[in-house]
Motif scaffolding. Structure first.
Motif, PDB file in Angstrom:
ATOM      1  N   VAL A 125      26.412 -55.381  -1.456  1.00  0.00           N
ATOM      2  CA  VAL A 125      27.858 -55.225  -1.372  1.00  0.00           C
ATOM      3  C   VAL A 125      28.202 -54.198  -2.435  1.00  0.00           C
ATOM      4  N   CYS A 126      28.892 -53.133  -2.020  1.00  0.00           N
ATOM      5  CA  CYS A 126      29.135 -51.991  -2.901  1.00  0.00           C
ATOM      6  C   CYS A 126      30.623 -51.650  -2.964  1.00  0.00           C
ATOM      7  N   ARG A 127      31.028 -51.087  -4.097  1.00  0.00           N
ATOM      8  CA  ARG A 127      32.384 -50.558  -4.274  1.00  0.00           C
ATOM      9  C   ARG A 127      32.295 -49.041  -4.176  1.00  0.00           C
ATOM     10  N   ILE A 128      33.090 -48.461  -3.300  1.00  0.00           N
ATOM     11  CA  ILE A 128      33.084 -47.002  -3.123  1.00  0.00           C
ATOM     12  C   ILE A 128      33.663 -46.338  -4.371  1.00  0.00           C
ATOM     13  N   VAL A 129      32.927 -45.351  -4.893  1.00  0.00           N
ATOM     14  CA  VAL A 129      33.379 -44.638  -6.090  1.00  0.00           C
ATOM     15  C   VAL A 129      33.702 -43.171  -5.808  1.00  0.00           C
ATOM     16  N   ALA A 130      33.228 -42.626  -4.678  1.00  0.00           N
ATOM     17  CA  ALA A 130      33.529 -41.225  -4.354  1.00  0.00           C
ATOM     18  C   ALA A 130      33.312 -40.974  -2.869  1.00  0.00           C
ATOM     19  N   ARG A 131      34.125 -40.055  -2.342  1.00  0.00           N
ATOM     20  CA  ARG A 131      33.974 -39.535  -0.975  1.00  0.00           C
ATOM     21  C   ARG A 131      34.064 -38.020  -1.086  1.00  0.00           C
TER      22      ARG A 131
END
Length: 171
Positions: A125-131
């Motif tokens: 389970v990950c938290r998005i930090v950049a797109r």
């Protein structure tokens, strides 16, 4: 001495050349999931480990992918590594228009509402930090918050347009 596999002139890089070269590259099969108005998910072979400290992964997604609007807004995603016996699951999440979370897909809501697939080789389970924009795609970087491995079987691989398993080398 010229090796037969490298003989011949170099070609200009085109979409067809890139496709042809990368058909020779075996990649692990992952499913990325997120939750918007409903759960979404897609099969990805672009998953990479970026950093161990902090624990970061990346994956690519086309902006024309039906999951992109949810991934574009999501704070959290699930990253699932498929086992060799999960070809059909990989195909389901790769198929356009499929009901990916139908009764045949074993899953449950996890932390922060992330849809978690059951029985996979490993998941995060990950938290998005950049797109980051990349032509008609986005490279998504996410920090792993929790995860688990199952220790069952080997990975499902994608190579030359199809799913495969690892075969041991003769010693």
């Amino acid at each position: 001495m010229t090796h037969p596999a490298t003989a011949g002139p170099e070609e200009p890089a085109t979409a067809e050349l890139l496709r042809s070269v990368f058909r020779q590259h075996a990649a692990g099969v992952a499913v990325i999931t997120a939750f918007g108005d409903k759960p979404v998910g897609f099969t990805a072979t672009s998953l990479n480990s970026v950093s161990l400290d902090p624990p970061l992964v990346s994956f690519g997604i086309g902006t024309s992918n039906s999951c992109w609007p949810v991934i574009a807004q999501a704070e959290y995603v699930g990253v699932h590594l498929l086992a060799v016996d999960q070809r059909e699951l990989g195909a389901t999440f790769a198929r356009s228009g499929a009901d990916r979370f139908a009764a045949s897909t074993a899953w449950h809501p996890g932390p922060n509402g992330v849809p978690l697939l059951d029985g996979v080789l490993g998941r995060l389970v990950c938290r998005i930090v950049a797109r980051m924009p990349a032509a008609g795609h986005r490279i998504v970087v996410a920090e792993a918050l929790t995860g688990r491995t199952s220790g069952r079987g080997g990975p499902l691989l994608y190579h030359d347009g199809g799913f495969h398993r690892l075969a041991p080398l003769l010693r």
